[in-house]
Design a protein around this motif. Structure first.
Motif, PDB file in Angstrom:
ATOM      1  N   PRO A   1     -11.551  11.157  53.948  1.00  7.09           N
ATOM      2  CA  PRO A   1     -10.224  10.568  54.221  1.00  7.09           C
ATOM      3  C   PRO A   1     -10.264   9.086  54.585  1.00  7.09           C
ATOM      4  CG  PRO A   1     -11.008  11.702  56.171  1.00  7.09           C
ATOM      5  CD  PRO A   1     -12.069  11.891  55.119  1.00  7.09           C
ATOM      6  N   HIS A   2     -11.450   8.450  54.617  1.00  2.00           N
ATOM      7  CA  HIS A   2     -11.534   7.056  55.079  1.00  2.00           C
ATOM      8  C   HIS A   2     -11.850   6.134  53.909  1.00  2.00           C
ATOM      9  CE1 HIS A   2     -11.247   8.428  59.194  1.00  2.00           C
ATOM     10  NE2 HIS A   2     -12.267   9.252  59.008  1.00  2.00           N
ATOM     11  N   LEU A   3     -10.868   5.996  53.021  1.00  2.00           N
ATOM     12  CA  LEU A   3     -11.080   5.202  51.818  1.00  2.00           C
ATOM     13  C   LEU A   3     -11.187   3.711  52.099  1.00  2.00           C
ATOM     14  CD1 LEU A   3      -8.677   7.035  49.347  1.00  2.00           C
ATOM     15  CD2 LEU A   3     -11.175   7.053  49.338  1.00  2.00           C
ATOM     16  N   GLU A   4     -10.821   3.293  53.289  1.00  2.00           N
ATOM     17  CA  GLU A   4     -10.906   1.866  53.613  1.00  2.00           C
ATOM     18  C   GLU A   4     -12.334   1.424  53.949  1.00  2.00           C
ATOM     19  OE1 GLU A   4      -9.715   3.949  57.504  1.00  2.00           O
ATOM     20  OE2 GLU A   4      -9.573   4.247  55.332  1.00  2.00           O
ATOM     21  N   PHE A   5     -13.258   2.380  54.133  1.00  2.00           N
ATOM     22  CA  PHE A   5     -14.646   2.061  54.468  1.00  2.00           C
ATOM     23  C   PHE A   5     -15.557   2.417  53.296  1.00  2.00           C
ATOM     24  CE2 PHE A   5     -12.964   3.218  58.838  1.00  2.00           C
ATOM     25  CZ  PHE A   5     -12.781   1.894  59.217  1.00  2.00           C
ATOM     26  N   THR A   6     -16.398   1.473  52.914  1.00  2.00           N
ATOM     27  CA  THR A   6     -17.291   1.698  51.779  1.00  2.00           C
ATOM     28  C   THR A   6     -18.646   2.236  52.245  1.00  2.00           C
ATOM     29  OG1 THR A   6     -18.333   0.658  49.869  1.00  2.00           O
ATOM     30  CG2 THR A   6     -18.075  -0.716  51.814  1.00  2.00           C
ATOM     31  N   ASP A   7     -19.218   3.105  51.448  1.00  2.00           N
ATOM     32  CA  ASP A   7     -20.520   3.699  51.785  1.00  2.00           C
ATOM     33  C   ASP A   7     -21.693   2.849  51.313  1.00  2.00           C
ATOM     34  OD1 ASP A   7     -19.417   6.075  52.866  1.00  2.00           O
ATOM     35  OD2 ASP A   7     -19.070   6.813  50.842  1.00  2.00           O
ATOM     36  N   HIS A   8     -21.451   2.030  50.300  1.00  3.60           N
ATOM     37  CA  HIS A   8     -22.529   1.235  49.723  1.00  3.60           C
ATOM     38  C   HIS A   8     -21.917   0.075  48.943  1.00  3.60           C
ATOM     39  CE1 HIS A   8     -21.902   4.892  47.056  1.00  3.60           C
ATOM     40  NE2 HIS A   8     -21.329   3.925  46.373  1.00  3.60           N
ATOM     41  N   VAL A   9     -22.774  -0.860  48.605  1.00  5.58           N
ATOM     42  CA  VAL A   9     -22.397  -1.941  47.697  1.00  5.58           C
ATOM     43  C   VAL A   9     -23.325  -1.874  46.495  1.00  5.58           C
ATOM     44  CG1 VAL A   9     -21.380  -3.530  49.366  1.00  5.58           C
ATOM     45  CG2 VAL A   9     -23.858  -3.507  49.035  1.00  5.58           C
ATOM     46  N   ALA A  10     -22.950  -2.581  45.442  1.00 12.30           N
ATOM     47  CA  ALA A  10     -23.769  -2.549  44.233  1.00 12.30           C
ATOM     48  C   ALA A  10     -23.759  -3.916  43.568  1.00 12.30           C
ATOM     49  CB  ALA A  10     -23.252  -1.494  43.264  1.00 12.30           C
TER      50      ALA A  10
END
Length: 696
Positions: A514-523
């Protein structure tokens, strides 16, 4: 010496106008350098075989006397039976150790008395004088081979391989009847890629036969001399490191697969003992405890045996193995469990509708239980019958599928059904990469040759397919933002449903509900300009890895499935997109500054030149990249495939990772992407403190 091109163990249809079919000769691969002054034979590993096959050398030398140009041929040295027909590798054992000089009196007597006789079967022309044929398509090379070498086949020792184009059914039936190892299917347009294993050439095995590493022997029983059985193994990722994504090849352990006590004669037992004794050691080379009926002796894993067997058992052991001989043309470290990437044709006869269908072996991260195999069976049956239908999933849910026989990759003759079966096979690896993430669909309803379209908004979806409204979130939480419902990935039904919609690739957000404003990783998306070799992408990926290491961060690399490479960096929980974007921009800028001739961050295509564009701008909410294990709409049906850094350092060919080859790779080495999900992420606060301290 030119390295030979290698075939992949993957499915191919038996009816295809773009394929040619040849017997899979069960001998020793040989590169023949033929000149008027000298003839030399080389094995696949670069070991010289000239002295071991004097009559082949003599026949080639005699033929070369009438030629002006030196030539290089690719072929197979095979043993011949009493009728002069190629026979199995086991018959070559008496010839491999022959070392007389061709043309000498001793060599002539030895060649005449040696049993069995041998032949060199040429199947490719690599060089002719100053002409390098490797850059020409197979069809042109074959025509040149027959023109150049056809006259040599008046000698029983020199031959050209049998080859049929378009229809391999009759040759397949002959292979089954004669007990051949299998067939080789080759694309008529394939270039010769030295040292590369490629799906342009595919092995269709009928008899199970492969190499195994010898890890020891057991004491003989009763009246038998020398040894009772050889203890065999293959190299696989060690269990404790199977989940780690960036393990070098040294993390592989020798896995015990069984013992073999048949196929030896007294002479071969004596020879084996002479070779084994100097290798004896106190420590077992296997990564597990091996139980034997007789006392074991361990050896350093330096010998490779060729073995024929009926099947793999459920616990990963060989059933009914038969020893065929030792090989000196394959390194022990290269010996892995051979699995069919897309199912070889069954030995009972050609598959229905001329298309071979297979199952994923029941081991490794892509393995399925009986219900998973049932999904594959249903998909194959519907396509073979050219029917639409409903597939029942594990747990009883269903998904409707249509047009499974529609060709999605015209040049490869791969269908929508092939895409379905691929995703069903790799579901255990790809679903964690998609879990809880909104998906953007790029749909190809008429295959990759037709125009696709993007679809962000989810259509009316069946029950059981999850959706989420991302409108307000994507708009920064502004009140009154329009609604936008997107499909959320993470389960088999959703994966197959998006496949039914002809979404070839799986393109998830970098954040999860539910926390789409926080990213898990970058690429960092490494995109080479036209004409820039893939090796430059590998170079840039290495530089990024090294730069990340100086920052205390770790990267995970994967092929894009098209032309480039993606390097992902995990982030700590609750990292905003803007923070991740700034970090990625920092790394990309440093790479472009330090390697300006190869890498660039120029957004203008015209300004990039012949360089690799290091794109950090994908790290914005709502943007996507193809996930790990996602198929792409590339001409070679590429798959975005995780790589170990050892593979990046050694160099790989992006075209080796395809819809037909990746399932077997998953079974062999495990899910290299799991470590990304398990990582706590880079310490951005520490990096910020270090940079401020440096700037003072």
């Amino acid at each position: 010496m030119i390295e030979p091109m290698l075939a992949s163990l993957a499915d191919a249809p038996l009816e295809d106008p773009h394929l040619v079919y040849e017997p899979k000769y069960d001998g020793i691969r040989a590169i023949a350098e033929v000149g008027r002054a000298e003839v030399r034979l080389w094995s696949r590993l670069g070991n010289e075989k000239t002295r071991q096959f004097p009559e082949v050398v003599a026949a080639l030398a005699k033929w070369a006397r009438d030629r002006r140009d030196n030539i290089v041929l690719d072929g197979e040295i095979v043993a011949l039976d009493g009728r002069g027909e190629p026979t199995g590798f086991q018959k070559l054992q008496g010839r491999i150790h022959l070392s007389t000089v061709p043309g000498s009196a001793e060599g002539d007597r030895s060649a005449a008395s040696a049993r069995p006789s041998v032949a060199f079967i040429a199947f490719d022309l690599l060089k002719e004088g100053r002409i390098d044929w490797r850059g020409k398509p197979l069809s042109a090379r074959r025509e040149a081979l027959e023109r150049v070498f056809g006259g040599a086949t008046t000698s029983p020792v020199l031959r050209v391989s049998r080859q049929v184009r378009g229809s391999g059914g009759a040759l397949y039936k002959e292979a089954v009847a004669q007990g051949w190892e299998g067939l080789i299917a080759k694309h008529v347009g394939s270039l010769y890629r030295s040292g590369k294993r490629t799906p342009d050439w595919r092995k269709l095995k009928i008899v199970h036969e492969q190499e195994f590493v010898v890890g020891g022997w057991t004491e003989p029983r009763q009246t038998r001399a020398y040894l009772g059985a050889l203890l065999l193994g293959v190299y696989e990722p060690s269990p404790q490191k199977r989940a780690a994504s960036q393990q070098p090849a040294t993390s592989h352990q020798l896995t015990y697969v069984g013992h073999i006590g048949t196929g030896f004669n007294e002479k071969e037992l004596a020879r084996l003992m002479r070779l084994l004794k100097p290798l004896e050691t106190r420590e077992s080379p296997f990564g597990e405890r091996v139980k034997t009926n007789e006392r074991p002796h361990w050896v350093r894993p330096e010998l490779v045996a060729q073995v024929k067997f009926t099947e793999w058992t459920a616990d990963g052991r060989l059933r009914h193995p038969v020893y065929l001989g030792l090989r000196d043309d394959k390194k022990p470290s290269e010996v892995h469990r051979e699995e069919v990437g897309h199912g070889a044709p069954a030995a009972a006869g050609p598959p229905a509708a001329g298309r071979a269908r297979g199952r994923t072996p029941k081991s490794g991260p892509a393995a399925h239980h009986a219900d998973g195999d049932a999904v594959l069976d249903q998909l194959s049956a519907l396509e073979a019958a050219r029917r639409d239908g409903v597939v029942t999933l594990p747990g009883g849910d269903t998904v409707a599928v249509t047009n499974l026989d529609k060709v999605f990759w015209p040049k490869l003759k791969l269908t929508k059904g092939d895409l379905f079966r691929y995703y069903a096979r790799v579901a255990p690896a790809i679903l964690p990469a998609l879990a809880d993430r909104p998906l953007v669909m790029k749909r190809f309803p008429n295959g990759i040759a037709a125009k696709p379209f993007y679809q962000h908004e989810a259509p009316k979806v069946p029950d059981g397919v999850r959706v989420v409204d991302v409108g307000g979130i994507a708009a920064g939480g502004h009140s009154g933002a329009s609604s936008r419902v997107q499909i959320v990935g993470g389960d088999l039904k959703t994966l197959l449903y998006t496949t039914q919609l002809a979404a070839i690739s799986q393109d998830p957000w970098f954040s999860r509900v539910p926390h789409l404003e926080f990213t898990d990783h970058v690429a960092l998306d490494l995109d080479p300009a036209d004409g820039v070799p893939f090796s430059h992408c590998l170079d840039v990926a290495r530089w990024i890895r090294d730069e990340l290491a100086t920052l205390g961060a770790q990267g995970w690399a994967k092929t894009s499935g098209a032309d480039g490479i993606h390097v992902y960096v995990p982030l700590p929980p609750r990292t905003p997109y803007d923070t991740g974007l700034l970090f990625c921009q920092l790394v990309a800028t440093m790479i472009a500054h330090r390697h300006p001739r190869v890498a660039t961050i120029e957004r203008s295509v015209a300004a990039r030149g012949k360089r690799v564009y290091v794109d950090y701008l994908q790290n914005i909410m709502g943007k996507t990249l193809a996930s790990a294990y996602s198929v792409r709409a590339s001409d070679y049906a590429g798959v975005s495939t995780p790589l170990s850094w050892a593979e990046v350092d050694a160099g790989v060919d992006r075209r080796d990772f395809t819809l037909t080859t990746v399932p077997a790779r998953l079974d062999r080495i495990g899910d290299l992407w799991s470590g990304l999900r398990a990582s706590p992420g880079v310490d951005l606060a520490r990096i910020t403190r270090a940079r401020k301290k440096k700037e003072r």
